[in-house]
Write an enzyme that holds these catalytic residues in place. Sequence first.
Site, PDB file in Angstrom:
ATOM      1  N   SER A  77       0.836  -1.200   0.000  1.00  0.00           N
ATOM      2  CA  SER A  77       0.000   0.000   0.000  1.00  0.00           C
ATOM      3  C   SER A  77       0.869   1.247   0.000  1.00  0.00           C
ATOM      4  O   SER A  77       2.098   1.173   0.102  1.00  0.00           O
ATOM      5  CB  SER A  77      -0.918  -0.013   1.227  1.00  0.00           C
ATOM      6  N   TYR A  78       0.218   2.396  -0.077  1.00  0.00           N
ATOM      7  CA  TYR A  78       0.928   3.667  -0.133  1.00  0.00           C
ATOM      8  C   TYR A  78       1.832   3.804   1.100  1.00  0.00           C
ATOM      9  O   TYR A  78       1.362   3.682   2.234  1.00  0.00           O
ATOM     10  CB  TYR A  78      -0.089   4.816  -0.169  1.00  0.00           C
TER      11      TYR A  78
END
Length: 653
Positions: free
Chosen positions: A353-354
């Site tokens: 994820s980010y």
Amino acid sequence: MKVLCVAEKNSIAKSVSQILSGGNIQVSNSPYKYVKNYKFNYDGFSFATGNGSCEVTMTSVAGHLTSTDFNNEFYGWGRCNPFELFDANISHSKNPDQQKIGTNIQTLARNVDYLMIWTDCDREGEYIGWEIFEEAKKGNSRLNNNNLYRAIFSHLERRHIINAARNPERLDQRAVEAVGTRIELDLRTGVSFTRLLTDTMARKVEMNTLSQNNNRRVKKNKEKTVISYGPCQFPTLGFVVDRHERIRNFRKEEFWSIQLIVTDPSQSSTTTFTWDRGHLFDRLSVLTFYEVCLELAGNQAKVCDVKSKPVTKWRPFPLTTVELQKNCARYFKMNAKQSLLAAEKLYQKGFISYPRTETDTFPQSMDLKSLIEKQYKDCNPSAWSTYAQNLLEGLDSANPNNKFRFPRAGSHDDKAHPPIHPVIGIGPNVFFDPNEKKVYEYVVRHFLACCSEDGKGQMTSISLDWNNEVFNANGLVVLERNWLDIYPWMKWENSKTMPRLEMNQDVTITKAEMKNGFTSPPKPMTESELIMLMDANGIGTDATIAEHIEKIKARNYITSDKVSKETYLNPTVLGIALVQGFEAIGLEDSFAKPFQRREMEDDLKKICRGTLTKREVVNDIVNKYKDYYSRTDQNKNKLLQVYDQVKQVGLTA
């Protein structure tokens, strides 16, 4: 309907296009060779009339689309008094590459009905999205806030991206204002003080460098020495200098204590009991205690307390950017810049994820079990795949015996991104460079540890009374390791077996001795410690901490020195002189301490909440810096005097 979508990086644009188009894309070049244009049809936008099919063109920028600076003709170096920069007009310009990207956006925006921003979902991403909007309007005057949308996403998993496309939001103009405030303040304060410091100190620093190298041939450096100032750089430097000064000024002290050793005949083992008073710096006082106890109690003590209680080794909180950088520095000896770069590449490839997030709490609605499944289904067997499978074993049975536990909730939530977590498992054709491999494995193991049970153990504590002086010993038995089985960097081991003693039982002391020792100086700063200090004091953001550390290295304010297996950060003569110079002027709280920057970060949050405006914050902080500048300019000879003093004393005095 025609829609223009713009991402922050080409890799994100490519991945999102592949997901939304189902792989049916037409790719063309843009004026900038590292940006491509992707054309496809998509029928899932909620804003499209009747939810019909839209002609979509997706492209990207390459970070910020404009540069903020002063007009060089009027405010270039040497063309004005640096003090004028606090009130000088600021211009927004583009370098040749930014110009090519801007031209591409203008061209693509000409006939579109909607503009959709796909930049990273943080403050900086909002500002870049605003830059894209301003550029697109140059090519299409029909674009306005009513046909501008913003995708909210944190990773590149297919369902997540489709949901982002179907449920867009609006650009957060307050976040745009907050970033604009930070850019303006950093420019005005940084450039003005950099010019003042360079004009004052550069010649002396250059002469010192030449004198150090006078016995060897040195290639003449045509670049002018720059003594740069940054409102985050200086507090970062201050932490390193403070540690160095505490080490240099340390004077060891001798202390004394008493310890008892008891032998357990049934187990042929000894246990050391430590004095409840710890240690004292007065030898005569400790000797008095020792001799009185020997005289009145001899080698006999009595058990005055026996406790046995369960103890827990808590699993880690969900992973934030700062924790990622800190632990990669601690476990893998990777600097903050390397770990964040590897994490960003993994994100762009869709594996995690980010990676820029302050959130350490997973939303209850998030399907974490499906993420765990991806670590053992449809991927290559890995060192953690069996553990992941065992976490969910028996989950659907009547009496589930699985060990999955929803992660603990931390105290931070930036409302933008979830904690860092793996999105997909490792496929058969995946290639990682060494840093990416380490970071990916760490992210996976940390995530699995978060979703596991806490470690469980039993702690036994025994206290002895030796003539009214209390001595203690503790013993740990680990009963269930649980998350520790997947997290090899954390140790939790059984201690020595405790003697079998009961309350009020008389105990024969095998040895009672008075021991001495010496206080130890603190160790030099590690990058892991520096990251923790910066985060705790609000210096930089999760995304910029690495940049500030690298900047003070590049400016030769600190060095990175490897000792055995550890790497320490130490200040240079110049670094120490800058911190101590501002202390001599009386500005230590504003420059080498974190208070001023922390105050600004709090003000930026207030802009985001709508309780302060950009102009109010800029005026307040600029007025403070005008005063700091005047005081520094009036006392700049002190900076030179301190530099000479530090150079004369040396770093190891």
